[in-house]
Design a protein around this motif. Structure first.
Motif, short mmCIF file in Angstrom:
data_model
loop_
_atom_site.label_atom_id
_atom_site.label_comp_id
_atom_site.label_asym_id
_atom_site.label_seq_id
_atom_site.Cartn_x
_atom_site.Cartn_y
_atom_site.Cartn_z
N MET A 1 0.84 -1.21 0.11
CA MET A 1 0.03 -0.02 0.00
C MET A 1 0.98 1.46 -0.04
SD MET A 1 -2.96 1.39 2.67
CE MET A 1 -3.90 -0.31 2.71
N SER A 2 0.60 2.12 -0.95
CA SER A 2 1.54 3.48 -1.02
C SER A 2 0.98 4.26 0.25
CB SER A 2 1.20 4.09 -2.23
OG SER A 2 -0.21 4.55 -2.49
N VAL A 3 1.80 5.19 0.38
CA VAL A 3 1.69 6.26 1.44
C VAL A 3 0.23 7.08 1.21
CG1 VAL A 3 2.46 8.29 2.47
CG2 VAL A 3 4.08 6.37 1.75
N SER A 4 0.02 7.38 -0.01
CA SER A 4 -1.22 8.38 -0.39
C SER A 4 -2.39 7.12 -0.02
CB SER A 4 -0.94 8.69 -1.60
OG SER A 4 -1.10 7.57 -2.55
N GLU A 5 -2.28 6.08 -0.11
CA GLU A 5 -3.48 4.95 0.02
C GLU A 5 -3.90 4.75 1.61
OE1 GLU A 5 -2.19 1.78 -2.72
OE2 GLU A 5 -3.53 2.50 -4.18
N ARG A 6 -2.73 5.01 2.53
CA ARG A 6 -2.88 4.55 3.87
C ARG A 6 -3.98 5.47 4.63
NH1 ARG A 6 3.45 4.45 5.66
NH2 ARG A 6 4.24 3.09 4.23
N PRO A 7 -4.70 4.75 5.71
CA PRO A 7 -5.36 6.00 6.45
C PRO A 7 -4.63 6.86 6.97
CG PRO A 7 -5.86 3.38 7.05
CD PRO A 7 -4.55 3.53 6.24
N ALA A 8 -5.42 8.00 7.39
CA ALA A 8 -4.57 9.17 7.97
C ALA A 8 -4.17 8.72 9.29
CB ALA A 8 -5.61 10.10 8.04
N PRO A 9 -3.00 9.31 9.68
CA PRO A 9 -2.64 8.87 10.91
C PRO A 9 -3.34 9.43 12.23
CG PRO A 9 -0.69 9.96 9.74
CD PRO A 9 -1.95 10.09 9.10
N ASP A 10 -3.39 8.68 13.33
CA ASP A 10 -4.48 9.06 14.43
C ASP A 10 -3.74 9.51 15.53
OD1 ASP A 10 -3.18 6.55 14.84
OD2 ASP A 10 -4.71 5.70 16.02
N PHE A 11 -3.31 10.87 15.08
CA PHE A 11 -2.50 11.64 16.19
C PHE A 11 -3.40 11.93 17.59
CE2 PHE A 11 -0.45 13.12 12.27
CZ PHE A 11 0.80 12.41 12.68
N PRO A 12 -2.83 11.99 18.63
CA PRO A 12 -3.74 12.23 19.98
C PRO A 12 -4.43 13.60 19.62
CG PRO A 12 -1.76 11.67 20.50
CD PRO A 12 -1.65 11.78 18.91
N GLU A 13 -5.48 13.75 20.30
CA GLU A 13 -6.23 15.09 20.16
C GLU A 13 -5.75 16.09 21.07
OE1 GLU A 13 -8.69 15.55 18.04
OE2 GLU A 13 -8.49 13.65 17.48
N TRP A 14 -6.17 17.31 20.84
CA TRP A 14 -5.76 18.61 21.65
C TRP A 14 -7.05 19.38 21.73
CZ3 TRP A 14 -1.92 18.65 24.99
CH2 TRP A 14 -1.61 20.14 25.73
N PRO A 15 -7.17 19.86 22.83
CA PRO A 15 -6.68 19.74 24.12
C PRO A 15 -6.98 18.46 24.82
CG PRO A 15 -8.13 21.68 24.43
CD PRO A 15 -8.45 20.92 23.11
N GLN A 16 -5.92 17.87 25.79
CA GLN A 16 -6.17 16.78 26.43
C GLN A 16 -6.91 17.17 27.82
OE1 GLN A 16 -2.60 14.32 26.23
NE2 GLN A 16 -2.66 14.06 24.30
N TYR A 17 -7.53 16.23 28.30
CA TYR A 17 -8.08 16.49 29.63
C TYR A 17 -8.76 15.06 30.22
CZ TYR A 17 -12.66 16.17 27.22
OH TYR A 17 -13.83 15.79 26.41
N ASP A 18 -8.92 15.31 31.39
CA ASP A 18 -9.57 14.00 32.01
C ASP A 18 -10.27 14.35 33.35
OD1 ASP A 18 -7.55 14.27 34.13
OD2 ASP A 18 -6.13 12.84 33.14
N ASP A 19 -10.59 13.36 34.20
CA ASP A 19 -11.48 13.68 35.20
C ASP A 19 -10.62 14.95 36.29
OD1 ASP A 19 -13.43 12.09 34.76
OD2 ASP A 19 -12.76 10.63 35.88
#
Length: 388
Positions: free
Chosen positions: A1-19
């Protein structure tokens, strides 16, 4: 699979938060006082932020632009004075001085670190210069040794624009340990955020006391008779924002450590791509928080650079064009502009001109990803350049 055919990278979201943020917001809500004069969140955040940065005092304010404006005002910046700023920066750096009635004087930056060029700064100092404002671009320090010497030789104070430099260190010293006032931003994209917000750190109590007055309409914290000792404005931060920032600060150090690791790998990968030049690093900066992952494609030109950024975004990279030279925005010339022209400033700032035309940055959330993500970035960029 070529680079252009791969799914987009799933980078972490921003902002980050939790409880932690949720708990803080409820704590602020239930204390019954939602502004800094009656609550505990802003005061606690200021103490924690000052301690983390090695500063004697910290004052939380409404946003990073107000932080700069307040820092300059307490150092005497106003009508008839000048402030030296990098030509390559977000325009708040210059507008903070211009809003006070001062003249912003742009100087060129170093083409390796993208930070204030010290020789150009020294040449720009005049009898009217009231402050020198280095911007720690993407978390990389300007040459603070040389700037400290210049400040001592000329008597002109340094005001650090540390909007990108939360947690940074220069030769083992934190931002607040360098002996000068520093201004930070907590805007939504910054390394720690409450959507908006800012802070100023101070090396001594006298500057803090004056800044407190001016950020609260000139009113002392214990006043009950509306005796306003100075002019000022309302730059006070609210309790809810401060509660979120306390949580953000608590996880900042671990995030910086991870970004440091990932940035070393990414830089080594980008250096292997023909024509790509990553932002350099002054090794005296022994901890860089990496607000952005920046690089150049020298000679690309603004039109093709813009097309490349559009392609990178389409391929899943959170890519951006870099800041435009401040003198190439109409807003710079509205008030407090130097008596010169765009063409003359451009001739004096060739490095800024180059960056404006061929610079690109990636959001720092990419550097919170995996090692595989760093390889994805390099492969996508290489493929996009080949297509261009």
């Amino acid at each position: 699979m070529s680079v252009s055919e791969r799914p987009a990278p799933d980078f972490p979201e921003w902002p980050q938060y939790d409880d932690t943020e949720r708990t803080g917001l409820i704590r602020a809500l239930e204390q019954g006082q939602w502004w800094r004069m009656g609550g505990n969140e802003v005061k606690s955040f200021e103490q924690e932020f000052a301690a983390y940065h090695g500063a004697g005092h910290a004052l939380a304010v409404t946003n990073g632009t107000h932080a700069l404006e307040l820092a300059l005002q307490i150092l005497g910046v106003g009508p008839g004075t000048e402030v030296i700023v990098p030509a390559f920066t977000f325009i708040s750096s210059s507008q903070a001085a211009q809003r006070l009635g001062a003249t912003a004087v742009p100087v060129d930056v170093d083409l390796d670190t993208y930070c204030l060029d010290v020789e150009a700064t020294a040449a720009a100092v005049t009898a009217r210069t009231r402050a020198i404002m280095p911007v720690h671009m993407a978390g990389h320090f300007a040459d603070m040794d040389a700037l400290a010497k210049l400040s001592a030789d000329t008597g002109v104070p340094v005001v650090q624009d540390a909007a990108h430099a939360h947690g940074a260190r220069w030769r083992g010293q934190r931002v607040g340990e360098l002996g000068s006032v520093a201004a930070f931003s907590f805007q939504n994209g910054k390394l720690m955020t409450a959507g908006e917000g800012g802070a100023v750190t101070f090396p001594d109590g006298a500057l803090y006391d004056e800044a407190f007055l001016r950020h609260s309409c000139g009113r002392p914290p214990t006043d009950r008779k509306y005796y306003h000792r100075t002019s000022g404005s309302n730059f006070r931060l609210n309790e809810f924002s401060a509660s979120v920032l306390r949580a953000q600060l608590a996880r900042l150090d671990a995030q910086i450590t991870l970004r440091e690791e990932r940035s070393r790998l990414l830089k080594s990968l980008l250096e292997q791509i023909p024509d790509v030049v990553p932002q350099g690093r002054d090794e005296r900066a022994d901890r860089v928080p990496h607000y952005m992952a920046m690089f150049r494609v020298p000679g690309l030109g603004e039109e093709r650079r813009n097309a490349l950024v559009d392609d990178l975004i389409a391929r899943g990279l959170p890519a951006f064009v870099v800041f435009r030279a401040i003198y190439r925005s109409d807003g710079f010339w509205e008030t407090g502009a130097p008596d010169t022209t765009v063409d003359r400033l451009a001739a004096a700032c060739p490095h800024t001109e180059a960056l404006t035309a061929d610079g690109i940055w990636l959001h720092h959330r990419t550097l919170l990803g995996t090692e595989r993500h760093m390889h994805d970035i390099a492969e996508i960029l290489s493929d996009a350049l080949a297509a261009l």
